[in-house]
Scaffold this motif. Structure first.
Motif, PDB file in Angstrom:
ATOM      1  N   ARG A 167       0.844  -1.318   0.073  1.00 24.00           N
ATOM      2  CA  ARG A 167      -0.130   0.164  -0.036  1.00 24.00           C
ATOM      3  C   ARG A 167       0.957   1.297  -0.061  1.00 24.00           C
ATOM      4  NH1 ARG A 167      -5.458  -0.975   0.728  1.00 24.00           N
ATOM      5  NH2 ARG A 167      -5.912  -2.988   1.754  1.00 24.00           N
ATOM      6  N   VAL A 168       1.951   1.121   0.819  1.00 24.23           N
ATOM      7  CA  VAL A 168       2.777   2.325   0.759  1.00 24.23           C
ATOM      8  C   VAL A 168       3.230   2.633  -0.657  1.00 24.23           C
ATOM      9  CG1 VAL A 168       4.808   3.230   1.683  1.00 24.23           C
ATOM     10  CG2 VAL A 168       3.472   2.237   3.053  1.00 24.23           C
ATOM     11  N   MET A 169       3.889   1.424  -1.278  1.00 18.99           N
ATOM     12  CA  MET A 169       4.590   1.624  -2.680  1.00 18.99           C
ATOM     13  C   MET A 169       3.393   2.221  -3.572  1.00 18.99           C
ATOM     14  SD  MET A 169       7.584   0.770  -3.377  1.00 18.99           S
ATOM     15  CE  MET A 169       7.529  -0.144  -5.143  1.00 18.99           C
ATOM     16  N   LEU A 170       2.332   1.961  -3.407  1.00 14.12           N
ATOM     17  CA  LEU A 170       1.029   2.478  -4.348  1.00 14.12           C
ATOM     18  C   LEU A 170       0.586   3.622  -4.084  1.00 14.12           C
ATOM     19  CD1 LEU A 170      -1.039  -0.783  -4.587  1.00 14.12           C
ATOM     20  CD2 LEU A 170       0.655   0.030  -6.293  1.00 14.12           C
ATOM     21  N   ASP A 171       1.014   4.259  -2.800  1.00 13.79           N
ATOM     22  CA  ASP A 171       0.434   5.696  -2.346  1.00 13.79           C
ATOM     23  C   ASP A 171       1.074   6.839  -3.466  1.00 13.79           C
ATOM     24  OD1 ASP A 171       0.055   8.053  -1.163  1.00 13.79           O
ATOM     25  OD2 ASP A 171       0.492   7.245   0.653  1.00 13.79           O
ATOM     26  N   PRO A 172       0.546   7.637  -4.326  1.00 14.45           N
ATOM     27  CA  PRO A 172       0.999   8.576  -4.935  1.00 14.45           C
ATOM     28  C   PRO A 172       1.927   9.640  -3.954  1.00 14.45           C
ATOM     29  CG  PRO A 172      -1.353   8.155  -5.406  1.00 14.45           C
ATOM     30  CD  PRO A 172      -1.145   7.548  -4.146  1.00 14.45           C
ATOM     31  N   GLY A 173       1.602   9.716  -2.730  1.00 13.24           N
ATOM     32  CA  GLY A 173       2.280  10.551  -2.194  1.00 13.24           C
ATOM     33  C   GLY A 173       3.646  10.054  -1.443  1.00 13.24           C
ATOM     34  N   ASN A 174       3.782   8.723  -1.653  1.00 18.55           N
ATOM     35  CA  ASN A 174       5.059   8.147  -1.348  1.00 18.55           C
ATOM     36  C   ASN A 174       6.225   8.285  -2.136  1.00 18.55           C
ATOM     37  OD1 ASN A 174       6.965   6.043  -0.032  1.00 18.55           O
ATOM     38  ND2 ASN A 174       6.389   4.935  -1.888  1.00 18.55           N
ATOM     39  N   LEU A 183       9.402   6.828  -1.449  1.00 13.37           N
ATOM     40  CA  LEU A 183      10.020   5.627  -0.975  1.00 13.37           C
ATOM     41  C   LEU A 183       9.778   4.623  -2.174  1.00 13.37           C
ATOM     42  CD1 LEU A 183       9.537   5.461   2.848  1.00 13.37           C
ATOM     43  CD2 LEU A 183      11.565   6.788   1.574  1.00 13.37           C
ATOM     44  N   ASP A 184      11.218   4.028  -2.651  1.00 10.05           N
ATOM     45  CA  ASP A 184      11.306   2.961  -3.609  1.00 10.05           C
ATOM     46  C   ASP A 184      11.333   1.617  -2.893  1.00 10.05           C
ATOM     47  OD1 ASP A 184      13.801   2.598  -3.116  1.00 10.05           O
ATOM     48  OD2 ASP A 184      14.342   3.489  -5.037  1.00 10.05           O
ATOM     49  N   ALA A 185      11.469   0.495  -3.713  1.00 10.27           N
ATOM     50  CA  ALA A 185      11.906  -0.747  -3.016  1.00 10.27           C
ATOM     51  C   ALA A 185      12.658  -0.750  -2.278  1.00 10.27           C
ATOM     52  CB  ALA A 185      11.582  -1.843  -4.204  1.00 10.27           C
ATOM     53  N   ASP A 186      14.049  -0.404  -2.542  1.00 10.46           N
ATOM     54  CA  ASP A 186      15.269  -0.291  -1.943  1.00 10.46           C
ATOM     55  C   ASP A 186      15.319   0.474  -0.603  1.00 10.46           C
ATOM     56  OD1 ASP A 186      16.532  -1.850  -3.812  1.00 10.46           O
ATOM     57  OD2 ASP A 186      17.303  -0.051  -4.966  1.00 10.46           O
ATOM     58  N   ASP A 187      14.245   1.555  -0.372  1.00 11.95           N
ATOM     59  CA  ASP A 187      14.167   2.269   0.726  1.00 11.95           C
ATOM     60  C   ASP A 187      13.268   1.253   1.639  1.00 11.95           C
ATOM     61  OD1 ASP A 187      15.659   4.664  -0.184  1.00 11.95           O
ATOM     62  OD2 ASP A 187      13.749   4.956  -1.287  1.00 11.95           O
ATOM     63  N   LEU A 188      12.050   0.900   1.385  1.00 14.01           N
ATOM     64  CA  LEU A 188      11.351   0.242   1.843  1.00 14.01           C
ATOM     65  C   LEU A 188      11.473  -1.179   2.628  1.00 14.01           C
ATOM     66  CD1 LEU A 188       7.870   1.285   0.252  1.00 14.01           C
ATOM     67  CD2 LEU A 188       8.670   2.106   2.328  1.00 14.01           C
ATOM     68  N   ALA A 189      12.180  -1.785   1.619  1.00  9.75           N
ATOM     69  CA  ALA A 189      12.716  -3.165   2.071  1.00  9.75           C
ATOM     70  C   ALA A 189      13.592  -3.284   3.341  1.00  9.75           C
ATOM     71  CB  ALA A 189      13.503  -3.776   1.025  1.00  9.75           C
ATOM     72  N   PRO A 190      14.637  -2.438   3.541  1.00  3.12           N
ATOM     73  CA  PRO A 190      15.250  -2.358   4.801  1.00  3.12           C
ATOM     74  C   PRO A 190      14.586  -1.950   5.962  1.00  3.12           C
ATOM     75  CG  PRO A 190      16.560  -1.309   3.201  1.00  3.12           C
ATOM     76  CD  PRO A 190      15.102  -1.391   2.592  1.00  3.12           C
ATOM     77  N   LEU A 191      13.456  -1.194   5.665  1.00  5.87           N
ATOM     78  CA  LEU A 191      12.611  -0.673   6.764  1.00  5.87           C
ATOM     79  C   LEU A 191      11.686  -1.683   7.189  1.00  5.87           C
ATOM     80  CD1 LEU A 191      11.432   1.777   8.420  1.00  5.87           C
ATOM     81  CD2 LEU A 191       9.914   2.545   6.388  1.00  5.87           C
ATOM     82  N   TYR A 192      10.959  -2.321   6.298  1.00  7.93           N
ATOM     83  CA  TYR A 192      10.055  -3.252   7.024  1.00  7.93           C
ATOM     84  C   TYR A 192      10.926  -4.593   7.373  1.00  7.93           C
ATOM     85  CZ  TYR A 192       5.905  -0.884   5.754  1.00  7.93           C
ATOM     86  OH  TYR A 192       4.781  -0.205   5.599  1.00  7.93           O
TER      87      TYR A 192
END
Length: 209
Positions: A180-187, A189-198
């Protein structure tokens, strides 16, 4: 002096129903994501594809069949990509394994965002809900078979059998949240940003369990 005959218009190459069906489903996907399922009709598809309605009817007998075929195609694609991401996460470093798994999943979201939006952003539809529930059950089972031995190996989680349903629900829900975060137009952060976070959050959550 004789006048030259007007040049004939070149007709577009004829595509049979088998070759045209994927195009109909692609058009249905775009309309469903942009305007909602209710906007998908034989007329809207013909207009979007710049063909006549009989061309669409030659591929599918009615609107319901088109929507059913679209949901079946997209659900299968998303299920396959999710399971592939899950199976790609291997290794001895728990945190890195989680990070790699989220990166693989979110990379598929970036590659086919409209397919994921059909599930997460499109207007509520009973058939969509049913197919998502079925896919979620398969993913839940696959996650259980992956995480259970991993938790035992990495941390020797106490009372694992009782805790496992809650831990798997946490993991699957976190995957849905990341999508959902990846699909949010206001986001931004890409996969390389979100993967370490999650990945770090979920590794830590399962470790302390």
């Amino acid at each position: 002096m004789a006048t030259a005959a007007p040049a004939r218009k070149t007709r577009a190459a004829h595509l049979g129903p088998d070759r045209r069906r994927p195009q109909v489903l692609d058009a249905a996907l775009r309309i469903a994501v942009d305007e909602g399922f209710a906007a998908v009709s034989i007329a809207s598809l013909a207009s979007s594809m710049r063909v006549t309605r009989p061309v669409v009817y030659s591929c599918f007998p009615d609107r319901g069949t088109i929507l059913g075929a679209l949901l079946e195609r997209e659900a299968e694609l998303l299920l396959t990509s999710t399971l592939d991401a899950l199976h790609s996460a291997t290794g001895d470093d728990p945190e890195q394994v989680f990070v790699d798994g989220y990166r693989a999943l979110l990379t598929t979201v970036a590659q086919r965002p409209d397919s994921w939006r059909l599930v997460f952003d499109a207007d509520a539809d009973p058939e969509t809900t049913r197919r998502v529930a079925e896919a979620r059950a398969v993913i839940f089972d696959a996650s259980t078979r992956w995480i259970a031995p991993a938790l035992e190996k990495w941390w020797g989680t106490a009372d694992l059998e009782r805790k496992l349903p809650a831990l798997i629900e946490l993991f699957v829900s976190s995957c849905e949240a990341a999508v959902r975060v990846m699909l949010d137009p206001g986001n931004d952060l890409d996969a390389d940003d979100l993967a370490p976070l999650y990945g770090r959050m979920m590794s830590a959550a399962h470790r302390v369990a």
